[in-house]
Design a protein around this motif. Structure first.
Motif, PDB file in Angstrom:
ATOM      1  N   PHE A  46       0.387  -1.546   0.208  1.00  0.00           N
ATOM      2  CA  PHE A  46      -0.171   0.079   0.033  1.00  0.00           C
ATOM      3  C   PHE A  46       0.486   0.960   0.225  1.00  0.00           C
ATOM      4  CE2 PHE A  46      -4.172  -0.221   0.434  1.00  0.00           C
ATOM      5  CZ  PHE A  46      -5.251  -1.635  -0.009  1.00  0.00           C
ATOM      6  N   PHE A  50       0.900   4.309  -2.778  1.00  0.00           N
ATOM      7  CA  PHE A  50       0.463   5.564  -2.434  1.00  0.00           C
ATOM      8  C   PHE A  50       1.968   6.440  -2.497  1.00  0.00           C
ATOM      9  CE2 PHE A  50       1.996   8.945   0.535  1.00  0.00           C
ATOM     10  CZ  PHE A  50       0.559   9.387   1.219  1.00  0.00           C
ATOM     11  N   PHE A  53       1.417   7.243  -6.741  1.00  0.00           N
ATOM     12  CA  PHE A  53      -0.003   7.292  -7.387  1.00  0.00           C
ATOM     13  C   PHE A  53       0.364   8.719  -6.324  1.00  0.00           C
ATOM     14  CE2 PHE A  53      -4.691   8.318  -6.192  1.00  0.00           C
ATOM     15  CZ  PHE A  53      -4.895   8.336  -7.839  1.00  0.00           C
ATOM     16  N   GLY A  54       1.026   9.086  -5.340  1.00  0.00           N
ATOM     17  CA  GLY A  54       1.489  10.899  -5.273  1.00  0.00           C
ATOM     18  C   GLY A  54       2.399  11.634  -6.258  1.00  0.00           C
TER      19      GLY A  54
ATOM     20  N   LEU B  47      -4.590  -6.715  -9.480  1.00  0.00           N
ATOM     21  CA  LEU B  47      -4.494  -6.944  -9.089  1.00  0.00           C
ATOM     22  C   LEU B  47      -6.124  -8.586  -8.598  1.00  0.00           C
ATOM     23  CD1 LEU B  47      -5.077  -3.430  -6.454  1.00  0.00           C
ATOM     24  CD2 LEU B  47      -3.694  -5.715  -6.512  1.00  0.00           C
ATOM     25  N   LEU B  79      -8.434  -9.517   8.063  1.00  0.00           N
ATOM     26  CA  LEU B  79      -7.251  -9.275   7.163  1.00  0.00           C
ATOM     27  C   LEU B  79      -7.419  -8.473   5.958  1.00  0.00           C
ATOM     28  CD1 LEU B  79      -4.070  -9.825   7.115  1.00  0.00           C
ATOM     29  CD2 LEU B  79      -4.280 -11.942   5.318  1.00  0.00           C
ATOM     30  N   PHE B  83      -6.664  -4.651   4.967  1.00  0.00           N
ATOM     31  CA  PHE B  83      -6.681  -4.077   4.317  1.00  0.00           C
ATOM     32  C   PHE B  83      -7.773  -3.077   3.390  1.00  0.00           C
ATOM     33  CE2 PHE B  83      -4.125  -8.083   3.081  1.00  0.00           C
ATOM     34  CZ  PHE B  83      -3.265  -7.637   3.544  1.00  0.00           C
ATOM     35  N   MET B  86      -6.791   0.424   4.300  1.00  0.00           N
ATOM     36  CA  MET B  86      -5.737   0.682   4.143  1.00  0.00           C
ATOM     37  C   MET B  86      -6.336   1.604   3.190  1.00  0.00           C
ATOM     38  SD  MET B  86      -2.772  -2.068   4.518  1.00  0.00           S
ATOM     39  CE  MET B  86      -2.464  -3.026   5.924  1.00  0.00           C
ATOM     40  N   ASN B  87      -7.516   1.500   2.432  1.00  0.00           N
ATOM     41  CA  ASN B  87      -7.952   2.294   1.378  1.00  0.00           C
ATOM     42  C   ASN B  87      -7.586   3.396   1.890  1.00  0.00           C
ATOM     43  OD1 ASN B  87      -8.020   0.640  -0.954  1.00  0.00           O
ATOM     44  ND2 ASN B  87      -8.696  -1.108  -0.037  1.00  0.00           N
ATOM     45  N   PHE B  89      -5.991   5.799   1.912  1.00  0.00           N
ATOM     46  CA  PHE B  89      -5.148   6.786   2.307  1.00  0.00           C
ATOM     47  C   PHE B  89      -5.141   6.704   0.899  1.00  0.00           C
ATOM     48  CE2 PHE B  89      -3.339   4.014   5.858  1.00  0.00           C
ATOM     49  CZ  PHE B  89      -3.309   5.332   7.076  1.00  0.00           C
ATOM     50  N   TRP B  90      -5.490   6.772  -0.239  1.00  0.00           N
ATOM     51  CA  TRP B  90      -5.636   6.863  -1.319  1.00  0.00           C
ATOM     52  C   TRP B  90      -6.251   8.850  -2.064  1.00  0.00           C
ATOM     53  CZ3 TRP B  90      -2.490   4.523  -3.446  1.00  0.00           C
ATOM     54  CH2 TRP B  90      -3.085   2.729  -3.113  1.00  0.00           C
ATOM     55  N   ASP B  92      -5.490  10.759   0.201  1.00  0.00           N
ATOM     56  CA  ASP B  92      -4.686  12.232   0.747  1.00  0.00           C
ATOM     57  C   ASP B  92      -3.114  12.005  -0.316  1.00  0.00           C
ATOM     58  OD1 ASP B  92      -3.433  13.712   2.669  1.00  0.00           O
ATOM     59  OD2 ASP B  92      -1.672  11.771   2.550  1.00  0.00           O
ATOM     60  N   SER B  93      -2.955   9.621  -0.680  1.00  0.00           N
ATOM     61  CA  SER B  93      -2.566   9.901  -1.559  1.00  0.00           C
ATOM     62  C   SER B  93      -2.079  11.362  -3.160  1.00  0.00           C
ATOM     63  CB  SER B  93      -1.944   8.870  -2.233  1.00  0.00           C
ATOM     64  OG  SER B  93      -1.076   8.737  -3.804  1.00  0.00           O
ATOM     65  N   SER B  94      -3.476  11.940  -3.470  1.00  0.00           N
ATOM     66  CA  SER B  94      -4.258  12.059  -4.495  1.00  0.00           C
ATOM     67  C   SER B  94      -4.402  13.566  -4.360  1.00  0.00           C
ATOM     68  CB  SER B  94      -5.679  11.965  -4.845  1.00  0.00           C
ATOM     69  OG  SER B  94      -6.151  12.478  -5.784  1.00  0.00           O
TER      70      SER B  94
END
Lengths: 209, 104
Positions: A46, A50, A53-54, B47, B79, B83, B86-87, B89-90, B92-94
């Motif tokens: 992940f 991250f 993608f960033g 994936l 589990l 996972f 955790m998605n 966070f995308w 913030d990445s963007s």
């Protein structure tokens, strides 16, 4: 009955209670380790997603030969080693010691071969100028950092697995260890294979230039 | 009385079939990487195939299919939930990408 005697009885009672999963405690422990380790690899992958993608730009250094071809060969080797490990577990449960040693020996050889191919690939990349903090292609250094970190942790698992299988095989041959030990080690080895099923497409196939 | 004997798993013929199936999935993944599809489609397809391989490995190689169902329900949904979480966070990445100054 005194309090202390009741306490002792209660402890014995719980110790004798059968596992709700109907598996041995060592196998359950291995499953719990696998779940925790899967979360570790999941977090790392992940983090890779991250950062990729960033990032405004991303270096895609791989070509079919040698990188993808080498990765495909490594994948086939690791998948085949899972098959030989299954043969070892089946032979151990049947009590066929000689066959178990042959299957486990084949698994160790394939694991070593995987590690050698990986280290050869790493060496070639180091010679090109790649490192955890350097990108010879002039872009972000994140690719090297993530690639070597994730594949390095996986390689550490492979090497640990090769050592573990060797130790278990010798213990099984001498009669000190049981088929249950072989099966539990097999679980770990299949997990190492399973992680590679994510590492190869995400780190290799998605980084074709 | 309950026992903790190993459950009867499949024979080598089944294992070899599963192994061949997994090799086929790897071949499809490699072919997809060279197909002219968009990045989003490629990531999604890879994936999906990786999770399919993981499910096959769990069921057959790691014998989860032949254990009591409670083992699966104890280990795997938690589990997968981790996972899934955790998605978060995308976004913030963007945002990080959008905050950059445009390349001149």
């Amino acid at each position: 009955m005194s309090d202390s005697a009741m306490t002792v009885n209660a402890m014995h009672g719980s110790a004798m209670e059968p596992s709700p999963f109907l598996i041995s405690s060592k196998k359950l422990t291995m499953w719990l380790f696998i779940v925790a380790d899967a979360a570790t690899f999941g977090g790392l992958l992940f983090a890779y997603g991250f950062l990729r993608f960033g990032s405004a730009s991303w270096t895609r250094p791989f070509s079919f030969s040698p990188n993808i071809l080498n990765g495909l060969v490594m994948t086939v080797i690791l998948l085949t080693s899972s098959l030989t490990m299954l043969g070892g577990v089946a032979a151990a449960h049947d009590g066929r010691r000689s066959a178990t040693m042959k299957w486990l020996g084949a698994t160790v050889v394939l694991g070593v071969l995987f590690a050698i191919l990986h280290l050869r690939e790493w060496t070639a990349m180091f010679h090109e100028g790649w490192s955890l903090t350097a990108n010879p292609m002039g872009g972000t250094v994140l690719f090297g950092a993530l690639f070597f970190s994730i594949t390095g942790l996986h390689l550490l698992h492979v090497i640990s697995g090769v050592v573990a299988i060797s130790v278990i095989a010798l213990g099984f041959r001498s009669g000190r260890l049981s088929a249950g030990h072989v099966e539990t080690t097999g679980l770990y080895w299949h997990f190492v294979d399973l992680v590679w099923m994510f590492v190869f497409p995400l780190l290799y196939l998605l980084n074709l230039h | 009385m309950t026992t903790m004997e190993p459950s009867a798993g499949p024979n080598m013929r089944v294992y070899i079939s599963v192994w061949l199936g997994m090799l086929l999935i790897v071949a499809i993944e490699a072919a997809l990487a060279y197909a002219h599809v968009s990045g989003g489609v490629l990531v999604t397809a890879l994936l999906v195939l990786a999770f399919l391989e993981a499910a096959i490995a769990l069921r057959y190689f790691m014998h989860l299919k032949y254990e009591v169902p409670m083992l699966f329900w104890t280990l795997i949904p938690g589990l997968l939930l981790a996972f899934f979480m955790m998605n978060q966070f995308w976004a913030d990445s963007s945002r990080l990408n959008a905050l950059r100054f445009p390349v001149p």
